[in-house]
Design a protein around this motif. Sequence first.
Motif, PDB file in Angstrom:
ATOM      1  N   GLY A 147       0.796  -1.219   0.000  1.00 14.17           N
ATOM      2  CA  GLY A 147       0.000   0.000   0.000  1.00 14.17           C
ATOM      3  C   GLY A 147       0.827   1.266   0.000  1.00 14.17           C
ATOM      4  O   GLY A 147       0.402   2.313   0.517  1.00 14.17           O
ATOM      5  N   HIS A 148       2.025   1.220  -0.598  1.00 17.26           N
ATOM      6  CA  HIS A 148       2.880   2.400  -0.640  1.00 17.26           C
ATOM      7  C   HIS A 148       2.283   3.477  -1.542  1.00 17.26           C
ATOM      8  O   HIS A 148       1.454   3.197  -2.424  1.00 17.26           O
ATOM      9  N   ALA A 149       2.739   4.706  -1.350  1.00 19.87           N
ATOM     10  CA  ALA A 149       2.307   5.818  -2.195  1.00 19.87           C
ATOM     11  C   ALA A 149       3.063   5.789  -3.519  1.00 19.87           C
ATOM     12  O   ALA A 149       4.147   5.218  -3.631  1.00 19.87           O
ATOM     13  N   GLY A 150       2.485   6.428  -4.516  1.00 15.09           N
ATOM     14  CA  GLY A 150       3.162   6.566  -5.795  1.00 15.09           C
ATOM     15  C   GLY A 150       2.816   5.465  -6.779  1.00 15.09           C
ATOM     16  O   GLY A 150       1.990   4.580  -6.511  1.00 15.09           O
ATOM     17  N   ASP A 151       3.483   5.520  -7.931  1.00 12.74           N
ATOM     18  CA  ASP A 151       3.226   4.602  -9.041  1.00 12.74           C
ATOM     19  C   ASP A 151       3.994   3.298  -8.825  1.00 12.74           C
ATOM     20  O   ASP A 151       5.229   3.288  -8.820  1.00 12.74           O
ATOM     21  N   PRO A 152       3.293   2.168  -8.681  1.00 13.27           N
ATOM     22  CA  PRO A 152       3.984   0.889  -8.454  1.00 13.27           C
ATOM     23  C   PRO A 152       4.932   0.510  -9.590  1.00 13.27           C
ATOM     24  O   PRO A 152       6.016  -0.029  -9.340  1.00 13.27           O
ATOM     25  N   GLU A 153       4.540   0.787 -10.835  1.00 18.52           N
ATOM     26  CA  GLU A 153       5.380   0.402 -11.971  1.00 18.52           C
ATOM     27  C   GLU A 153       6.676   1.208 -11.992  1.00 18.52           C
ATOM     28  O   GLU A 153       7.759   0.670 -12.251  1.00 18.52           O
ATOM     29  N   ARG A 154       6.553   2.501 -11.736  1.00 20.49           N
ATOM     30  CA  ARG A 154       7.748   3.342 -11.702  1.00 20.49           C
ATOM     31  C   ARG A 154       8.666   2.910 -10.565  1.00 20.49           C
ATOM     32  O   ARG A 154       9.894   2.854 -10.721  1.00 20.49           O
ATOM     33  N   TYR A 155       8.076   2.592  -9.415  1.00 20.74           N
ATOM     34  CA  TYR A 155       8.857   2.106  -8.275  1.00 20.74           C
ATOM     35  C   TYR A 155       9.579   0.809  -8.642  1.00 20.74           C
ATOM     36  O   TYR A 155      10.774   0.645  -8.355  1.00 20.74           O
ATOM     37  N   GLY A 156       8.852  -0.109  -9.272  1.00 17.48           N
ATOM     38  CA  GLY A 156       9.452  -1.383  -9.642  1.00 17.48           C
ATOM     39  C   GLY A 156      10.629  -1.217 -10.576  1.00 17.48           C
ATOM     40  O   GLY A 156      11.656  -1.888 -10.426  1.00 17.48           O
ATOM     41  N   GLU A 157      10.501  -0.323 -11.551  1.00 12.13           N
ATOM     42  CA  GLU A 157      11.607  -0.083 -12.485  1.00 12.13           C
ATOM     43  C   GLU A 157      12.822   0.506 -11.765  1.00 12.13           C
ATOM     44  O   GLU A 157      13.964   0.122 -12.033  1.00 12.13           O
ATOM     45  N   ALA A 158      12.573   1.446 -10.836  1.00 17.09           N
ATOM     46  CA  ALA A 158      13.675   2.051 -10.092  1.00 17.09           C
ATOM     47  C   ALA A 158      14.408   1.002  -9.252  1.00 17.09           C
ATOM     48  O   ALA A 158      15.642   0.969  -9.206  1.00 17.09           O
ATOM     49  N   VAL A 159      13.644   0.139  -8.588  1.00 16.49           N
ATOM     50  CA  VAL A 159      14.261  -0.907  -7.765  1.00 16.49           C
ATOM     51  C   VAL A 159      15.078  -1.853  -8.634  1.00 16.49           C
ATOM     52  O   VAL A 159      16.203  -2.239  -8.275  1.00 16.49           O
TER      53      VAL A 159
END
Length: 384
Positions: A147-159
């Motif tokens: 349930g984190h804030a922000g865009d999950p896809e963008r987060y996944g790419e950054a990780v």
Amino acid sequence: MANDAVAGDALQVAPTGTGDGDDPVGGVLAAFTHDLVTAVDGTLADFLATEIAALHEIDAAMGGFATTARDCVLAGGKRVRPTFAYWGWRGVVGGDEPLPPVLPALAALELLHTFALVHDDVMDASDTRRGLPTAHRAAAARHRTAGHAGDPERYGEAVAVLIGDLCMIWADRLLGQAALPPARMLDLRRCYDQMRVETVAGQFLDVLGEHDAANWSVDRALRVARYKTASYTVQRPLLFGACLAGVAADAPPAAAYTRYGLAVGEAFQLCDDLLGVYGDPATTGKPAGDDLRTGKPTALLMLARELATPVQRRALARTGAGLTDSDVAELAELVADTGAVDRVDLMIDDRVAEALAALESAPIDETARTALTGLAAAATRRRA
């Protein structure tokens, strides 16, 4: 791009024969491959355990991040690059030289490979790797679950980018643990750096080709194969192994490895072209037909366009994510109808013959010659 890498992992370095005397090549591979892969995996596991513990001390979240990176490294694969590097080394030093001093260097190639795979998957927006969610998709899923804030896809790419970066750093660190004289280590790092530079060059051309397919050609597709796959998968790992043994870059073994590596590496990529259209997802871990959906300018598809009739060429221009499975199947049949598949098969056979000719006169250990003969043949068997 990721399709190339994952299909490359489908290379069956294990023998198809029984290894009991009826298949001498298979016997050599059977005698060495399992033990080598086990040794590389053990080296990686021990190294990563120490690295993860150190990162966990920074923050508990770092421990989880590093564990994800470890899982990417240890999730499977045939350890193709360490295998070629091993035989490049063994071909020079013979059968009596102990393996442990050079194991860190061989295992480092697998960390470098993981870096490339994870970044490939981000660039290609790939959903699966070896039958499992790719690093960026898995990280996005964890983002949603938490349930984190922000865009999950963008987060996944950054990780995933950071995971790839960490694997590159780990590769450098593990390479430094090889027990080599300082001068030899410097030569080894020059070879290692050249492999990385050529890989980036091939990757860029691969990306450019997908965005400039109208100006692509069979020759340019083969250039991508030469730098993205032949150098990174076969030629440079073999030369890396020769450097481990202290062989000069202009010595006869290095010349033979260069000739063999370019030929097998290009055959390797041409097989990937076929697998990208006709491969079994159960074997490749990737959906079939992705190259057709994207219009990726592989040598296979460039040949199909060259050989096609005007009507066939217009049909081959149909690409895009909107293609149905039925559309992809029709396009795959059309590619075969142009004669491109048969032409690629001949190109693979020619390159395997070139590789075997390079081995015949190579001044290397006979066991290594036999093993490399088997690995060249494996590039052909991957078409099945």
